[in-house]
Design a protein around this motif. Structure first.
Motif, PDB file in Angstrom:
ATOM      1  N   HIS A  57      29.301 -58.221  40.498  1.00 12.77           N
ATOM      2  CA  HIS A  57      28.514 -57.345  41.386  1.00 12.77           C
ATOM      3  C   HIS A  57      28.174 -56.037  40.692  1.00 12.77           C
ATOM      4  N   GLN A  61      24.442 -54.790  39.730  1.00 12.52           N
ATOM      5  CA  GLN A  61      23.960 -53.514  40.245  1.00 12.52           C
ATOM      6  C   GLN A  61      23.483 -52.599  39.132  1.00 12.52           C
ATOM      7  N   PRO A 177      30.333 -56.141  53.086  1.00 12.74           N
ATOM      8  CA  PRO A 177      29.627 -55.471  51.986  1.00 12.74           C
ATOM      9  C   PRO A 177      29.419 -56.444  50.824  1.00 12.74           C
ATOM     10  N   LEU A 178      28.354 -56.188  50.079  1.00  9.73           N
ATOM     11  CA  LEU A 178      27.973 -57.146  49.058  1.00  9.73           C
ATOM     12  C   LEU A 178      29.081 -57.384  48.035  1.00  9.73           C
ATOM     13  N   ASN A 179      29.715 -56.311  47.567  1.00  5.73           N
ATOM     14  CA  ASN A 179      30.748 -56.486  46.538  1.00  5.73           C
ATOM     15  C   ASN A 179      31.938 -57.296  47.058  1.00  5.73           C
ATOM     16  N   ALA A 181      31.762 -59.441  49.617  1.00  9.19           N
ATOM     17  CA  ALA A 181      31.282 -60.781  49.938  1.00  9.19           C
ATOM     18  C   ALA A 181      31.247 -61.671  48.696  1.00  9.19           C
ATOM     19  N   ILE A 182      30.834 -61.100  47.571  1.00  9.18           N
ATOM     20  CA  ILE A 182      30.793 -61.891  46.333  1.00  9.18           C
ATOM     21  C   ILE A 182      32.196 -62.316  45.923  1.00  9.18           C
TER      22      ILE A 182
END
Length: 374
Positions: A57, A61, A177-179, A181-182
């Protein structure tokens, strides 16, 4: 006449198995390797998934955070792409390394490692369409088809059960949150692989014995093949007998060459003959340079007469020497006195002949030991 599979009832010999290994023919279970790779990959993702997801992530980013000038700068964009791919490789390297180790070491459980360059040679027999149709309907291919269907059913069942059980976690990924979730997605993937590896392990537990059975059946031998292999490796009895006979003749010839160098021949007088030689400057004790019984003994006496080697009749001593002393060996100390008497007589006999004197009286010899070899 070709032998049928029904005639091949014997287990393969070690030579047959070694020859097959040299040709690259060894037992293999692809299901075992697949199960090991999936298991190790799942365990690695389950332990390292969070960290790997977070690192990917952050990498994504940073690589997408570009200014307008950087976006339209081809050189800068290519540099960022190369650096991103390299960092992604290093991030995923632990998982890649674990799966590679599993793929390399799983074959050790069945067949082991084997490098056979002969298996790389083209086999034009496989281009035969008739033989190809025969292989399509062979029993082994039917078993492979059944295994493929069973694998699909078992893996599919385990996968569906896992997804259904974790449906809440999967739906929750969309609200995280994306981080996070990954990382959670990677960890869930690891757990899913662990579950699937259990199903693959069940298939491998059936496939490994089957592959070993098929390999053993493929290399079974008939009794005639075993006899032929023994003849090729050990030599036929006729050839071995001929070789032994030639070796004995050569040894006898070498032995006869030593008879003219002997100091005396001790005889039975007809059944045994033993040639003795003694050099007080080089030998600690007299040595037997030749011996034989019956025909060989007669030949030793004949060679001795041709070369003027003295022949001394002492039946007990001849038998004791023949049965207790090998060719090239020193006489035992129990025979020193008896042999010394014979050699002394021989030396006196030579002196008498040289001086033209009457020959000395032969001594009565008693070897003083059991004539039977111990």
């Amino acid at each position: 006449m070709a032998e049928s599979d029904e005639d091949k009832t014997e287990q393969p010999t070690q030579k047959r198995l070694d020859d097959a290994r040299e040709k690259g023919d060894i037992p293999r279970s692809r299901e075992l390797t697949t199960a090991a790779v999936v298991l190790i990959a799942g365990a690695g993702l389950n332990m390292l998934g969070g960290k790997i997801g977070g690192d990917l992530h952050s990498l994504m980013q940073s690589s997408l955070s570009l200014t307008r000038e950087q976006t339209f700068n081809e050189i800068h964009a290519l540099t960022i792409f190369n650096n991103t791919m390299l960092q992604a490789f290093w991030t995923c390297l632990p998982i890649l390394g674990l799966t590679m180790v599993a793929a390399l070491f799983a074959p050790l459980a069945i067949g082991g490692w084997n490098i056979a360059f002969s298996s790389l040679a083209p086999d034009f027999k496989r281009l035969n369409p008739i033989a190809g149709l025969g292989r399509m309907f062979a029993v082994n291919n039917v078993v492979e088809l059944v295994k493929a269907l069973a694998k699909f059913a078992i893996v599919g069942l385990f996968g569906v059960l896992f997804l259904w059980d974790r449906r809440g976690d999967l739906l929750a990924l969309g609200s995280e949150p994306l981080n996070l979730a990954i990382g959670h997605a990677v960890a869930l993937t690891g757990r899913c692989l662990l579950i699937l590896s259990g199903g693959l392990a069940l298939i491998a537990a059936v496939d490994v014995p089957w592959q070993l059975f098929q390999y053993n059946k493929k290399h079974r031998m008939s009794k005639e093949e075993i006899r032929q292999e023994y003849k090729e490796s050990e030599g036929s009895p006729e050839t071995k007998g001929r070789i032994k006979q030639v070796q004995q003749e050569m040894a006898r010839r070498r032995m006869m060459e030593e008879v003219p160098k002997a100091d005396v021949i001790v005889t039975n007088p007809t059944h045994f003959a033993v040639a003795l030689r003694y050099d007080d400057k080089r030998m600690r004790a007299p040595v037997v340079v030749a011996k034989g019984a019956d025909i060989v003994a007669a030949r030793i006496r004949e060679v001795a007469r041709e070369n003027l080697v003295p022949i001394f009749e002492a039946p007990p001593l001849a038998r004791a020497l023949y049965r207790n002393v090998d060719i090239g060996a020193e006489i035992p100390n129990t025979l020193y006195v008896a042999v010394a008497q014979v050699l002394t007589y021989v030396y006196h006999l030579r002196t008498a002949r040289k001086n033209g004197e009457a020959p000395p009286q032969p001594p009565a010899i008693d070897p003083g030991i059991d004539e039977t070899k111990h």
